[in-house]
Scaffold this motif. Structure first.
Motif, PDB file in Angstrom:
ATOM      1  N   GLU A  32       7.233  14.424  37.761  1.00  0.00           N
ATOM      2  CA  GLU A  32       8.282  14.571  37.671  1.00  0.00           C
ATOM      3  C   GLU A  32       9.039  15.861  37.113  1.00  0.00           C
ATOM      4  O   GLU A  32       9.979  16.384  37.468  1.00  0.00           O
ATOM      5  CB  GLU A  32       8.860  13.370  36.838  1.00  0.00           C
ATOM      6  CG  GLU A  32      10.570  13.177  36.443  1.00  0.00           C
ATOM      7  CD  GLU A  32      10.947  12.044  35.794  1.00  0.00           C
ATOM      8  OE1 GLU A  32      12.114  11.994  35.409  1.00  0.00           O
ATOM      9  OE2 GLU A  32       9.850  11.369  35.469  1.00  0.00           O
ATOM     10  N   VAL A  35      14.852  21.003  41.462  1.00  0.00           N
ATOM     11  CA  VAL A  35      16.011  20.782  41.007  1.00  0.00           C
ATOM     12  C   VAL A  35      16.991  21.732  42.085  1.00  0.00           C
ATOM     13  O   VAL A  35      16.938  23.089  41.402  1.00  0.00           O
ATOM     14  CB  VAL A  35      16.217  20.885  39.472  1.00  0.00           C
ATOM     15  CG1 VAL A  35      17.698  20.769  39.093  1.00  0.00           C
ATOM     16  CG2 VAL A  35      15.525  19.960  38.728  1.00  0.00           C
ATOM     17  N   GLU A  72      20.034  28.651  44.189  1.00  0.00           N
ATOM     18  CA  GLU A  72      20.122  27.433  42.983  1.00  0.00           C
ATOM     19  C   GLU A  72      21.283  27.742  42.092  1.00  0.00           C
ATOM     20  O   GLU A  72      22.247  26.671  41.983  1.00  0.00           O
ATOM     21  CB  GLU A  72      19.019  26.993  42.066  1.00  0.00           C
ATOM     22  CG  GLU A  72      19.362  25.845  41.455  1.00  0.00           C
ATOM     23  CD  GLU A  72      18.029  25.523  40.407  1.00  0.00           C
ATOM     24  OE1 GLU A  72      18.317  24.780  39.542  1.00  0.00           O
ATOM     25  OE2 GLU A  72      16.915  26.044  41.000  1.00  0.00           O
TER      26      GLU A  72
END
Length: 345
Positions: A32, A37, A171
């Motif tokens: 995780e 992201v 990002e």
């Protein structure tokens, strides 16, 4: 019998040629804390043009190419655009009309693990950090399987399984969304920071600024700031600074009349519009703006009016209000200009 054998042989070869499309694709397990992201932003080759900032969107039912990307294609490719009039419906139900569609060869991956297909893109005019959006149609046609957790997409090719990792440098500009507090009703949210940069040049009015290009060199910005601060008196910082235009000017000893008069049709009588009520918020702002204009000497009170027009409050991009005047009746009373200005691009 020979013909039947050739047909069977052709079918077997076709099945073998398509077998690589059914290859199994597996993503490795990932912890995780190592999960990616951000959005899936990849690069591709479209019509022999390398294109970055391609967003792989599983929620889009079609492929989108934004106008700023379309205009950078070769002229020969732009000429293949087809005009269509189909609306695009967004997530919240808003509609936007397309500028047309274009069909291009799209290649993803790196040699030899590449996949090329013909895709049709709908051209849209909108401010977006992306150049292209690949939707579910492109994923199904190119066999793309995305994994946002891994930050990559995989697809089958004749030489094995191809893989593209998302561009991590995109990002910040494409995925970063700040959590803002709930704003009162009627207040607009903050806009995404654009290509302009605010420059404050008058210390007496710190709430006002001018905009310059963010992409300008640092030394040029410094010189531009110094120049604007030196000549800041040319800007109207308050309504009182708007001294207006003199009714007469003198050039080389000769006087010229600068007054303007409307060329109205003589048979048209002045029209007094009925009063239109404004909402409390708009009425308050209108009264404040009128008081400021009267104080600055730009407006004056007229007790016996021959022509009356209602004010119209228009919302500005920063959330404020701009007071306009409904001049539709005056426009109808004035003849149209037979020689309008040429189209300016």
């Amino acid at each position: 019998m020979v013909i039947i054998a050739d047909v069977r042989h052709t079918k077997v070869e076709a099945r073998k040629a398509e077998a690589w499309k059914k290859a199994m694709i597996n993503f490795p397990p990932i912890a995780e804390e190592e999960a990616f992201v951000g959005p899936l932003i990849v690069s591709a080759v479209m019509g022999n043009h390398p294109v970055r900032r391609v967003y792989v969107d599983t929620g889009s039912a079609c492929e989108i190419m934004y106008e700023h990307c379309f205009l950078k294609l070769r002229h020969a490719l732009r000429k293949t655009k087809k005009n269509i009039s189909c609306p695009l419906v967004g997530f919240t139900g808003e509609r936007s009309w397309s500028l047309g569609e274009i069909t291009l060869h799209v290649t993803v991956g790196t040699i030899p693990m590449i996949r090329t297909e013909m895709l049709t893109f709908i051209i849209v005019r909108s401010d977006s950090p992306y150049n292209v959006i690949l939707g579910r149609t492109a994923m199904r046609k190119m066999g793309i399987i995305p994994s946002p957790m891994h930050g990559m997409v995989m697809f089958s090719t004749p030489y094995g399984i191809g893989c593209i990792k998302a561009d991590s440098q995109e990002e910040y500009c494409c995925a970063h969304v700040e959590v803002t507090e709930d704003k009162p009703k009627g207040e607009l949210p903050n806009k995404v920071e654009g290509p302009e940069e605010k420059l404050f040049i008058n210390d007496k009015h710190p709430d006002q600024h001018v905009l310059i290009g963010r992409q300008l060199p640092t030394e040029f910005k410094r010189k531009l700031r110094s120049l604007l601060k030196k000549h800041k008196e040319v800007f109207a910082w308050t309504l009182a600074d708007m001294t207006g235009v003199p009714r007469q000017i003198t050039i080389d000893g000769e006087k010229f009349d600068t007054q303007h008069k409307l060329n109205t049709r003589p048979h048209v009588e002045p029209i007094k519009q009925k009063r239109r009520s404004l909402a409390p918020e708009r009425s308050k702002v209108a009264c404040e703006q009128v008081a400021d204009l009267v104080k600055a000497g730009i407006l004056r009170e007229v007790k016996y009016q021959s022509c009356v027009a209602n004010p119209v409050m228009v919302r500005k991009h920063d959330g404020g209000w701009r007071m306009c005047v409904d001049f539709t009746n005056i426009n109808k009373a004035c003849p149209k200009d037979c020689y309008p200005l040429p189209k300016i691009d």
